[in-house]
Design an enzyme around this catalytic site. Sequence first.
Site, short mmCIF file in Angstrom:
data_model
loop_
_atom_site.label_atom_id
_atom_site.label_comp_id
_atom_site.label_asym_id
_atom_site.label_seq_id
_atom_site.Cartn_x
_atom_site.Cartn_y
_atom_site.Cartn_z
N GLY A 50 17.21 -42.94 23.01
CA GLY A 50 17.86 -43.40 24.25
C GLY A 50 17.33 -42.62 25.44
N GLY A 52 22.26 -43.94 29.33
CA GLY A 52 23.61 -43.41 29.46
C GLY A 52 24.29 -43.87 30.75
CB SER A 53 27.88 -44.46 31.47
OG SER A 53 28.28 -43.17 31.05
CB CYS A 113 21.18 -41.96 32.61
SG CYS A 113 21.67 -41.27 31.06
CB SER A 171 31.21 -43.09 29.59
OG SER A 171 30.95 -44.31 28.95
NE ARG A 210 29.76 -31.10 34.73
CZ ARG A 210 30.17 -29.95 35.25
NH1 ARG A 210 30.56 -29.92 36.51
NH2 ARG A 210 30.15 -28.84 34.55
N GLY A 211 26.84 -36.36 34.10
CA GLY A 211 25.56 -36.23 33.42
C GLY A 211 25.18 -34.77 33.32
CG MET A 212 25.00 -32.80 29.63
SD MET A 212 26.54 -32.10 30.27
CE MET A 212 26.05 -30.45 30.72
CD GLU A 219 29.27 -70.23 26.64
OE1 GLU A 219 29.37 -71.45 26.79
OE2 GLU A 219 28.42 -69.69 25.89
#
Length: 477
Positions: free
Chosen positions: A295, A299-300, A302, A359, A383-385, A468
């Site tokens: 990944g 990340g949320s 990132c 998250s 928070r992001g690292m 949809e």
Amino acid sequence: MEFKEGLTFDDVLLVPKYSDITSRSQTNLSTKLSRNISLNIPFISANMDTVTESAMAVVMARAGGIGIIHRFLTIQEQANEVLKVKRSGSVIIENPYTINQDKTVQDALDYAEEKEVSGLLVVDSDSKFTGIVTDRDLLFETNTSHLIKEVMTKDVVTAKPGTSTEEAKEILHKHRIEKLPIVDESGSINGLITSKDITNIEDYPSASKDKKGRPLVGAAVGVKGDFLERTEGLLDAGADVLVVDIAHGHSENAINTVRNIKKAFPDCELIAGNIATAKGAEDLIKAGVDAVKVGVGSGSICITRVITGSGVPQLTAVLDCTKICNDHGIPIISDGGTRTSGDATKALAAGASSVMIGSMLGGTDESPGTVLTKNGKRFKVYRGMASLGASLGRKSKDAGSISFDEDLNDYVAEGVEAMVPYKGTVTDILKQLTGGVRSGLSYCGANNISQMQDNAEFIKMSRAGFAESQPHDVSVM
Ligand code: XMP
């Protein structure tokens, strides 16, 4: 130049297959975390300072997953977090905390608070067991300079080494006590059995455990400075698996770190990442890893893709790594971008053995940090690292810390600081996640994750198909 296509969770659906599953409780979510470690559910809490310390790791292990303690602590602090997890659920605590009977009540209060325990075993100057001091003994003790030997409970029921759990249960019940010290004939302490630990074992039958019956726990290390010393400290504390944690895991730094750790500690179970390609996975496998974490930029929190223009949409990244990892028997951990149980199911169907989550587990009772209130709503920081805030808060330079004295304009953040709604306990979130994945297996006609990977057929959808797929033409309450 040829353009590859990159897809992520919202671009695809799993095509439903004939299913003979009559109840989703029939499905089995057990999986491999790494070459030598298995889990009962495919979920890992992220090694982030707003997600995983001991409280989160304990609950993850009880549910059958695992938590990875973040590395933005001193070595001692991080090792202590590992120890707290290990002590939280063993049948027998091998080295219970003790205090000398000639110390004061204040000393006992301080030590119990530091170790976060409700009682201490008391010893004399020859380290022989003499009594027990619990919060009940100390509760209304106004004179904290009293010696422990004056306030402790002396007439303590003990058991001999070798006492079984069933025997211990009987003794605890018969004497209506909560703590049973294991003491040998010479008076030396061999361990401690508590009623809470026995209840925990019975209440969490799917818990992930080590060979001694203690909860599984992992911990992260970096690629610079003290990483070998940190590795040693974490392994000594009992960490079952370490994660080499670096944003660009397909790098000389990551590969050298894996080699150095494996050379110094050949038995260390080692995960490394993050990578996003088959070549990245192959190079880490050649360096000796036991699992790869996939990944980059998904990340949320990132912003790696925004800042550097680099990354691979998460589903394609997992799919790309699957063949090489399967060929070598190395499990894949899909890390980042999981927002729903459907995303997790797609990652697993694509070839991941487990899913690391940030998250969705942030903002819970078990995540570090306090609950804040804004406009009447409760939330926690997530928070992001690689965010500016996380970097300013770090305690070790090697972990990439910066200080206000430095020119903050020189720091290029690759993560953001955010708020996530307060969500209550992780246990409820894991129930929803595992329930959703179990249903996902059933739609794929699969009893377990590996069958789902065999059966999985993805269908790419248009934006209309995606629309949809969401609730539509209604006002959701
Ligand atoms: P989710 O989507 O579950 O993702 O919140 C958690 C994962 O995000 C990664 N992570 C970062 N990635 N900058 C990044 O590019 C950052 O500051 C950052 N912090 C965490 C990490 O892989 C985590 O498990």
